[in-house]
Write an enzyme that holds these catalytic residues in place. Structure first.
Site, PDB file in Angstrom:
ATOM      1  N   GLU A  89      -3.282  -5.095  -6.962  1.00 23.42           N
ATOM      2  CA  GLU A  89      -3.909  -6.190  -6.239  1.00 23.42           C
ATOM      3  C   GLU A  89      -2.913  -6.926  -5.337  1.00 23.42           C
ATOM      4  O   GLU A  89      -3.204  -7.231  -4.191  1.00 23.42           O
ATOM      5  CB  GLU A  89      -4.515  -7.175  -7.249  1.00 23.42           C
ATOM      6  CG  GLU A  89      -5.124  -8.414  -6.645  1.00 23.42           C
ATOM      7  CD  GLU A  89      -6.467  -8.139  -5.977  1.00 23.42           C
ATOM      8  OE1 GLU A  89      -7.063  -7.098  -6.289  1.00 23.42           O
ATOM      9  OE2 GLU A  89      -6.878  -8.964  -5.140  1.00 23.42           O
ATOM     10  N   ASP A  90      -1.737  -7.180  -5.870  1.00 21.19           N
ATOM     11  CA  ASP A  90      -0.830  -8.111  -5.183  1.00 21.19           C
ATOM     12  C   ASP A  90       0.335  -7.464  -4.448  1.00 21.19           C
ATOM     13  O   ASP A  90       1.076  -8.147  -3.756  1.00 21.19           O
ATOM     14  CB  ASP A  90      -0.251  -9.114  -6.194  1.00 21.19           C
ATOM     15  CG  ASP A  90      -1.331 -10.010  -6.771  1.00 21.19           C
ATOM     16  OD1 ASP A  90      -2.382 -10.140  -6.124  1.00 21.19           O
ATOM     17  OD2 ASP A  90      -1.122 -10.561  -7.862  1.00 21.19           O
TER      18      ASP A  90
END
Ligand code: MN
Length: 745
Positions: A89-90
């Site tokens: 996600e990051d």
């Protein structure tokens, strides 16, 4: 600005990693390799990221992994996934990077976790609901996703101080609303309690700190009390050679607050602020007997409250919880709750679902079947819920908090279903075929109808018939999503069988009226007679509910909708109102076609139509009309047995009818009341019907036996709503136990 020392930080990260390894017992040497690899990747991927506190981001990943390992008790794969849960996600790493490095299982779990990434920054409720639905969809793929998610949320709650206030509130209430109940359902009591307490700390800071301080104030006093209370128990346990641990746990702040609210009492009066837990170390084969022996020892010293004895060893809770609970009176006049469990049960109570895996081989138990059963129901619900995520969320919330009931098959097999389940729910829980052909049941050897509400402990034998078939009113008889889905499916499948039959009949009709049969005409028919789908239209044609007359009426004239008319006439043609005909109008229309004498008659009361005495329809009931000899029309309820048999025989004489909303004549109907004989009972009933609702009673029949009253009342009502309101009004009388509508007068 604070500039961290990179060397020191590296050390701190390594230290945290070591503490992760300490809470987890290695099973195979290669386990450590996988964890190390995941750790390295997490450190590398998050290396430039920081949390709000200023700490390196990877602290969060390691802490989540530590909760997963130590507090939930999951193994290698889950720990690796926890370390990696924010990577895709990051950071720049992709899911296929993860798959290449760790294989498909890890990648799948990470994918699930990425999809349900926290939505701290989004605000609309429907988004939140949408997100939650997604989370559950993923959950049904792999339970580990949800367990890691819970760990993630727990760590975020533990570090919520760093968030701005509005986000604290949002996250805290979301936690209380969804995550705590979810933790509860998975049997993760410790996590559930901590989530609740932390949520309260942010949503009700003053209440939280008041209770917190009072608990701290009274700590000394409680300690003294407890040691006095457990001393004699300790002695006896040792005399009987038990290996044991006694733990005292304060009730959580949240549960104290709940109790205060519920009972509307001050903190001082919430008496059982703590529970005592006795954990014995004993062999699996004798654990039940040993727990009861401990019970016997405790009650030698203290008098128990029999009403509060809970045996969750013989029948564990749906989430797998096993223990023996009793509440006894101390010598100082306080009730004290004592929980008795074995080490194994204690681990299950603390680590919930995950702990079952460890004991799986030892005894593939009931508890696990329960969890699987529960997951299966979630899947059913996901399948049956429509696109509206908010509705779904409501359903699910209800589902999380619904109690379970325990039922037995004739063979003594245990099944659990949500509270309020009926005979029909039970039938569908066994098999869709059994549900579809269910005509009733024997509940504890007594006959019971489809909509009979089951109670815990009932033994249920489903009765089936080959002639039975699901009907749409069955939807009112069930509460489980599984049953609803199966009924819907069966009805749809059944209708499909008539498509061909309806189609060929329709072709014939078109031939007879000498009009070309095409898709455009079909659409026209569908619109005119308000059909949601073609399947429904064909079904009604096959059943002669729509005949050549209707076809002619709709399509008998040549097509006006040529390209020319579209261009030239459309702006002037009025849009046709969808016709919601009243019963009066429909009946009138039908009669106009049949008998001239009715032509100008606008008043339904003067038309000869009969309210059939076999089912006594009243306005609001679904009804159907049959044209009788002499052009009178007999009105039946659509679920009336007579009507159903007539429909199959005289299909062409059926007219679809509907009630007018404003029918103003009274219709005779009957109710049967069952209640406790008390002075003024009859008077009160009469008063409610005649005064509160201003209705006329035709007759009142009464029978008393053994302190019970059976009353049959015939009365005139205006509509089904009217009748329902009366029933609701009567039900408010405490002595009335049951009210049924009388179908055949
Ligand atoms: Mn996270």
């Amino acid at each position: 600005m604070f500039i961290p020392d990179p060397e020191q930080e590296k050390k701190a990260i390594i230290n945290r990693y070591r503490s992760l390894l300490r809470v987890w017992t290695l099973e195979k040497p290669e386990d450590k390799k996988v964890i190390r690899k995941a750790f390295n990747l997490a450190v590398e991927a998050h290396k430039d990221m920081r949390r709000r506190t200023g700490e390196p981001y990877v602290y969060h990943s390691i802490e989540v992994a530590r909760i997963v390992a130590g507090e939930i008790g999951l193994g290698r794969t889950s720990i690796a996934c926890a370390l990696l849960h924010d990577v895709v996600e990051d950071t720049d790493y992709t899911l296929s990077d993860i798959e290449n490095m760790f294989g498909p299982t890890v990648a799948k779990i990470i994918d699930g976790l990425t999809k349900i990434k926290d939505i701290f920054d989004r605000s609309s409720t429907s988004l939140q609901a949408e997100y939650f639905k997604k989370m559950l969809l993923t959950l049904s793929d792999d339970v580990r996703v949800i367990l890691i998610k819970l760990a993630d949320r727990l760590h975020n709650m533990r570090t919520l101080d760093a968030m701005p206030h509005d986000k604290q509130l949002k996250i805290a209430s979301e936690t209380l609303f969804l995550y705590a109940p979810l933790a509860h359902r998975f049997g993760l009591y410790a996590i559930k309690t901590e989530l609740e307490d932390l949520s309260l700390k942010y949503t009700e800071p003053e209440i939280y700190s008041t209770i917190y301080e009072k608990l701290a104030e009274s700590l000394k006093e409680r300690k003294r009390f407890i040691s006095k209370f457990i001393n004699p128990i300790k002695k006896s346990l040792s005399q009987h050679h038990f290996t044991y641990d006694i733990i005292t746990r304060d009730k959580s702040i949240y549960s104290i607050w709940n109790k205060m609210k519920k009972k509307e009492v001050p903190l001082e009066e919430v008496y059982d602020l703590f529970a005592i837990r006795i954990i014995i170390d004993t062999r699996r084969e004798t654990e039940k007997v040993d727990c009861w022996r401990v019970y016997s020892i405790i009650t030698d010293h203290y008098r128990p409250n029999i009403d509060r004895l809970r045996d969750w060893i013989s029948i564990p809770k749906a989430n797998g919880y096993e223990a023996l609970h009793t509440t006894v009176m101390s010598h100082e006049g306080h009730w004290v709750e004592v929980q008795i469990r074995t080490k194994r049960m204690d681990e299950i109570a603390e680590k919930g679902y995950a702990a079952h895996w460890r004991y799986k081989e030892a005894a593939p138990g009931l508890s696990e079947a329960n969890i699987n059963n529960w997951l299966e129901r979630i899947r059913d619900m996901l399948q049956s819920s429509d696109s509206n995520a908010l509705n779904f969320l409501d359903d699910f919330q209800g589902f999380l908090f619904t109690d379970e009931i325990y039922l037995f098959t004739p063979q003594g097999e245990l099944r659990n279903l949500p509270a309020n389940s009926t005979v029909l729910d039970f039938a569908y829980a066994i098999h869709s075929e059994i549900g579809n052909s269910c005509i009733g049941a024997k509940v504890n050897h007594k006959l019971a109808p489809l909509n009979y509400k089951l109670k815990s402990g009932d033994q249920v034998e489903i009765l089936t018939s080959k002639k039975q078939f699901p009907r749409s009113d069955w939807f009112d008889y069930v509460v489980t999503a599984r049953a609803r889905t199966q009924i819907k499916y069966a009805i749809k499948e059944d209708k499909k069988k008539y498509i061909e039959q309806g189609k060929s009949k329709l072709r014939e009709y078109f031939e007879q009226i000498n009009v070309e049969f095409n898709n455009h005409k079909l659409k026209k028919l569908q619109q005119k007679y308000n059909y949601l789908s073609m399947t429904d239209l064909y079904f009604d044609i096959a059943h002669d509910l729509i005949g050549i007359k209707e076809i002619k009426e709709c399509c008998g004239t040549p097509d006006k909708e040529s390209w020319l008319s579209k261009v030239i006439f459309r702006p002037f043609s009025k849009s046709k109102q969808s016709d919601h005909k009243t019963l009066t109008e429909t009946v009138m229309e039908k009669l106009k076609e049949r008998d001239d004498s009715f032509k100008d008659n606008k008043n339904i009361q003067k038309i000869s139509y009969d309210i059939s005495s076999c089912c006594n329809p009243i306005p609001g009931d679904e009804i159907v009309g049959f044209i009788k000899a002499g052009d009178a029309i007999a009105i039946h309820r659509t679920n009336c047995a007579t009507a159903i048999s007539q429909m199959s025989r005289y299909g062409n004489k059926i007219i679809k009818t509907k009630w007018n909303d404003k029918e103003s004549i009274g219709f005779l109907t009957g109710i049967k009341i069952n209640g406790i004989d008390k002075k003024g009972f009859i008077n009160d009933i009469m008063k409610i019907i005649t005064e509160n609702f201003d209705l006329n009673i035709k007759s009142f029949h009464l029978e008393c036996h053994g302190g019970m009253i059976d009353a049959s009342i015939m009365l005139y009502v205006y509509s089904i709503d009217n009748l329902n309101n009366v029933v609701r009004g009567l039900k408010e009388m405490p002595d009335i136990k049951k009210i049924d509508r009388i179908n055949s007068l």
